[in-house]
Write a protein that holds these residues in place. Structure first.
Motif, PDB file in Angstrom:
ATOM      1  N   SER A  73      -0.480   8.503   1.711  1.00  0.00           N
ATOM      2  CA  SER A  73      -1.298   9.593   1.193  1.00  0.00           C
ATOM      3  C   SER A  73      -1.586  10.613   2.288  1.00  0.00           C
ATOM      4  O   SER A  73      -1.850  10.250   3.436  1.00  0.00           O
ATOM      5  CB  SER A  73      -2.618   9.041   0.644  1.00  0.00           C
ATOM      6  OG  SER A  73      -3.493  10.099   0.322  1.00  0.00           O
ATOM      7  N   PRO A  74      -1.559  11.901   1.948  1.00  0.00           N
ATOM      8  CA  PRO A  74      -1.944  12.924   2.933  1.00  0.00           C
ATOM      9  C   PRO A  74      -3.438  12.891   3.223  1.00  0.00           C
ATOM     10  O   PRO A  74      -3.894  13.516   4.179  1.00  0.00           O
ATOM     11  CB  PRO A  74      -1.535  14.238   2.252  1.00  0.00           C
ATOM     12  CG  PRO A  74      -1.568  13.925   0.785  1.00  0.00           C
ATOM     13  CD  PRO A  74      -1.130  12.489   0.667  1.00  0.00           C
ATOM     14  N   ASN A  75      -4.186  12.140   2.385  1.00  0.00           N
ATOM     15  CA  ASN A  75      -5.644  12.075   2.552  1.00  0.00           C
ATOM     16  C   ASN A  75      -6.059  10.866   3.390  1.00  0.00           C
ATOM     17  O   ASN A  75      -7.028  10.185   3.062  1.00  0.00           O
ATOM     18  CB  ASN A  75      -6.325  12.028   1.185  1.00  0.00           C
ATOM     19  CG  ASN A  75      -5.984  13.228   0.330  1.00  0.00           C
ATOM     20  OD1 ASN A  75      -5.938  14.346   0.812  1.00  0.00           O
ATOM     21  ND2 ASN A  75      -5.736  13.000  -0.949  1.00  0.00           N
ATOM     22  N   LEU A  76      -5.323  10.593   4.443  1.00  0.00           N
ATOM     23  CA  LEU A  76      -5.670   9.493   5.341  1.00  0.00           C
ATOM     24  C   LEU A  76      -6.114  10.054   6.684  1.00  0.00           C
ATOM     25  O   LEU A  76      -5.630  11.097   7.116  1.00  0.00           O
ATOM     26  CB  LEU A  76      -4.470   8.557   5.529  1.00  0.00           C
ATOM     27  CG  LEU A  76      -4.054   7.749   4.296  1.00  0.00           C
ATOM     28  CD1 LEU A  76      -2.852   6.869   4.626  1.00  0.00           C
ATOM     29  CD2 LEU A  76      -5.204   6.890   3.773  1.00  0.00           C
ATOM     30  N   PRO A  77      -7.025   9.391   7.382  1.00  0.00           N
ATOM     31  CA  PRO A  77      -7.645   8.125   6.989  1.00  0.00           C
ATOM     32  C   PRO A  77      -8.582   8.301   5.790  1.00  0.00           C
ATOM     33  O   PRO A  77      -8.914   9.428   5.418  1.00  0.00           O
ATOM     34  CB  PRO A  77      -8.424   7.723   8.240  1.00  0.00           C
ATOM     35  CG  PRO A  77      -8.797   9.036   8.872  1.00  0.00           C
ATOM     36  CD  PRO A  77      -7.600   9.920   8.638  1.00  0.00           C
ATOM     37  N   LEU A  78      -8.983   7.165   5.215  1.00  0.00           N
ATOM     38  CA  LEU A  78      -9.954   7.214   4.129  1.00  0.00           C
ATOM     39  C   LEU A  78     -11.204   7.930   4.609  1.00  0.00           C
ATOM     40  O   LEU A  78     -11.698   7.660   5.705  1.00  0.00           O
ATOM     41  CB  LEU A  78     -10.310   5.801   3.671  1.00  0.00           C
ATOM     42  CG  LEU A  78      -9.193   4.953   3.054  1.00  0.00           C
ATOM     43  CD1 LEU A  78      -9.706   3.548   2.755  1.00  0.00           C
ATOM     44  CD2 LEU A  78      -8.644   5.602   1.787  1.00  0.00           C
ATOM     45  N   ARG A  79     -11.717   8.816   3.790  1.00  0.00           N
ATOM     46  CA  ARG A  79     -12.949   9.508   4.175  1.00  0.00           C
ATOM     47  C   ARG A  79     -13.708   9.972   2.934  1.00  0.00           C
ATOM     48  O   ARG A  79     -13.152  10.065   1.838  1.00  0.00           O
ATOM     49  CB  ARG A  79     -12.659  10.689   5.088  1.00  0.00           C
ATOM     50  CG  ARG A  79     -11.905  11.846   4.493  1.00  0.00           C
ATOM     51  CD  ARG A  79     -11.873  13.043   5.466  1.00  0.00           C
ATOM     52  NE  ARG A  79     -11.199  12.752   6.719  1.00  0.00           N
ATOM     53  CZ  ARG A  79     -11.829  12.571   7.872  1.00  0.00           C
ATOM     54  NH1 ARG A  79     -13.158  12.656   7.916  1.00  0.00           N
ATOM     55  NH2 ARG A  79     -11.158  12.334   8.973  1.00  0.00           N
ATOM     56  N   PHE A  80     -14.967  10.246   3.134  1.00  0.00           N
ATOM     57  CA  PHE A  80     -15.805  10.773   2.056  1.00  0.00           C
ATOM     58  C   PHE A  80     -15.358  12.185   1.700  1.00  0.00           C
ATOM     59  O   PHE A  80     -14.827  12.926   2.537  1.00  0.00           O
ATOM     60  CB  PHE A  80     -17.279  10.766   2.477  1.00  0.00           C
ATOM     61  CG  PHE A  80     -17.934   9.423   2.352  1.00  0.00           C
ATOM     62  CD1 PHE A  80     -18.795   9.134   1.303  1.00  0.00           C
ATOM     63  CD2 PHE A  80     -17.678   8.422   3.290  1.00  0.00           C
ATOM     64  CE1 PHE A  80     -19.391   7.894   1.180  1.00  0.00           C
ATOM     65  CE2 PHE A  80     -18.268   7.171   3.177  1.00  0.00           C
ATOM     66  CZ  PHE A  80     -19.131   6.908   2.115  1.00  0.00           C
ATOM     67  N   ARG A  81     -15.589  12.552   0.457  1.00  0.00           N
ATOM     68  CA  ARG A  81     -15.253  13.897   0.016  1.00  0.00           C
ATOM     69  C   ARG A  81     -16.222  14.917   0.614  1.00  0.00           C
ATOM     70  O   ARG A  81     -17.276  14.566   1.138  1.00  0.00           O
ATOM     71  CB  ARG A  81     -15.317  13.982  -1.508  1.00  0.00           C
ATOM     72  CG  ARG A  81     -14.364  13.059  -2.242  1.00  0.00           C
ATOM     73  CD  ARG A  81     -14.542  13.234  -3.744  1.00  0.00           C
ATOM     74  NE  ARG A  81     -13.805  12.228  -4.503  1.00  0.00           N
ATOM     75  CZ  ARG A  81     -13.805  12.133  -5.822  1.00  0.00           C
ATOM     76  NH1 ARG A  81     -14.535  12.978  -6.539  1.00  0.00           N
ATOM     77  NH2 ARG A  81     -13.099  11.194  -6.431  1.00  0.00           N
ATOM     78  N   SER A  82     -15.876  16.167   0.449  1.00  0.00           N
ATOM     79  CA  SER A  82     -16.751  17.230   0.949  1.00  0.00           C
ATOM     80  C   SER A  82     -18.068  17.290   0.189  1.00  0.00           C
ATOM     81  O   SER A  82     -19.032  17.898   0.664  1.00  0.00           O
ATOM     82  CB  SER A  82     -16.035  18.579   0.862  1.00  0.00           C
ATOM     83  OG  SER A  82     -15.613  18.837  -0.461  1.00  0.00           O
TER      84      SER A  82
END
Length: 428
Positions: A73-82
């Protein structure tokens, strides 16, 4: 030589010459035909060798298979949303078999016709589209081994909707996954290599906490860190931890068959990782609980103490006996002493879907998700959602302020039920 003899020789030579000359064209045609046959034969042999090389031998040679790269996933590392949230979809007990050939269990007569594993896949797809989770946690019995003729193929189909969505996901094993064509080590290795999977066979060797990582029992013990919201001053700090543990399958104790359990080596690793988080200087501010960020744990088989919740306040249904090991390894004691695990999410008992609190730690069943797993007629399959929310301070988004959960039923409206708070941060 007499003239008669000479005449006979001339006639004989003439006759032989005519005969040779007459045969000349026939020999030439025969040679051409033979050459044509040989040429065609050589072409056939070449074609046969080419076919064997490209279609058979090529596939048997190690290192000559087409190279594919695992998608991440391009959304790594796992993180909280804005917006300060992080949403997890728990999928418990899919019990996937052979797709459309695998029939449903414990559904209404009106539902049975045409009902199969495809209903499980459709439910997962609907949940992903409805909730748009940031992460999907599969808590075991992902496939039902006895109904899976090819474990790898069944897993590819079972996790297919998650993979297609491109959302990061991870899994642990239950007690039925290994009953097909792959053992537990092979299963976890395969799962870890699947697209968008964050699963690990066991903790990575390069992890700085390597001193706790030797000789860990089971396959599928690992920690995933969730980082702060983008743009916040905690964007590069892990502020929520997700612990995954292998609770085993079946074992024999004193000659009696029982379910597996989480071993001391796993608990030792878990305590070490937790202590490591408490020593992290990034967690020294008051945006967190006093000594470390909160954590959630995921495994399949419940612990024996969950039986105590029969006579306590719970949210959800307690409809069947807790099927756990006869061995009590001290998981609850370990979690309580660690202090960071706020909730544990389990499966195994399909018609239990409740959350109950034991010594400050919430234990929540996912409820049966898959249609090939046993269930209860007229009681819809269900999924659990976990939402972690950040607090906000003068510097913007801070650490985790609260964690809540709810469930969805697989009905026409994906009905939302049993919403509750599991944990909320209260500064001391």
């Amino acid at each position: 030589m007499s003239r008669i003899r000479q005449s006979q020789l001339v006639k004989s030579f003439s006759s032989s010459s005519r005969s040779y000359l007459n045969k000349g064209p026939m020999n030439s045609s025969s040679s051409a035909a033979n050459w044509n046959h040989s040429f065609l034969y050589l072409i056939f042999i070449y074609a046969l060798l080419y076919f064997l090389h490209t279609q058979i031998v090529y596939r048997l040679l190690i290192g000559h298979a087409p190279v594919t790269i695992k998608k991440t996933s391009p959304n790594l590392p796992l993180r909280f949303r804005s917006d300060g949230t992080f949403k997890i979809l728990q999928v418990a007990d899919m019990h996937y078999g052979n797709g459309g050939l695998t029939r449903c269990r414990d559904v209404l007569d009106s539902q049975f016709a045409g009902c199969s594993d495809r209903n499980t896949s459709l439910f997962l797809k609907r949940m992903i589209e409805a909730e748009k989770p940031d992460f999907i946690a599969f808590t075991g019995d992902n496939i039902f081994g006895p109904s899976s003729t090819d474990a790898a193929e069944s897993m590819i189909r079972a996790f297919g909707p998650a993979i297609k969505s491109g959302i990061p996901w991870a899994a642990v094993l239950g007690n039925h996954d290994q009953e097909s064509t792959m053992n537990r080590a092979e299963l976890m290795s395969f799962i870890s290599l699947m697209d968008y999977s964050l699963s690990q066979v066991n903790p990575l060797a390069e992890d700085p906490l390597g001193e706790w990582m030797q000789d860990i029992d089971g396959f599928g013990n690992y920690n995933l860190r969730v980082y702060g919201a983008p743009g916040s001053y905690l964007a590069n700090s892990s502020i929520l931890n997700l612990f995954f543990l292998d609770s085993g399958d079946r074992e024999t104790v004193h000659g009696v068959r029982t379910y597996g359990w989480i071993k001391e080596s796993q608990l030792r690793w878990l305590r070490g990782v937790s202590q490591g988080h408490s020593r992290d200087p990034d967690h020294s501010d008051n945006a967190f609980s006093p000594d470390k960020p909160p954590a959630l744990a995921f495994f399949h088989i419940p612990i024996p103490e969950i039986r105590q919740l029969w006579n306590k306040d719970i949210v959800g249904k307690f409809q069947e006996a807790v099927a756990c090991s006869s061995v009590n390894p001290g998981v609850l004691h370990t979690l309580v002493s660690m202090g960071d695990v706020k909730a544990v999410f389990i499966g195994h008992d399909h018609t239990n879907d409740f959350c109950g609190n034991l010594d400050g730690v919430w234990f929540c069943y996912g409820g049966g998700f898959g249609y090939h797993g046993y269930g209860k007629r007229g009681w819809p399959r269900r999924a659990r959602v976990i939402l972690a929310e950040l607090g906000k301070g003068e510097k913007g988004w801070m650490g985790v302020e609260r964690i809540r959960t709810w469930k969805h039923l697989d009905d026409e409206k994906l009905s939302k039920i049993d919403e509750q708070f599991l944990w909320e941060y209260h500064p001391s």
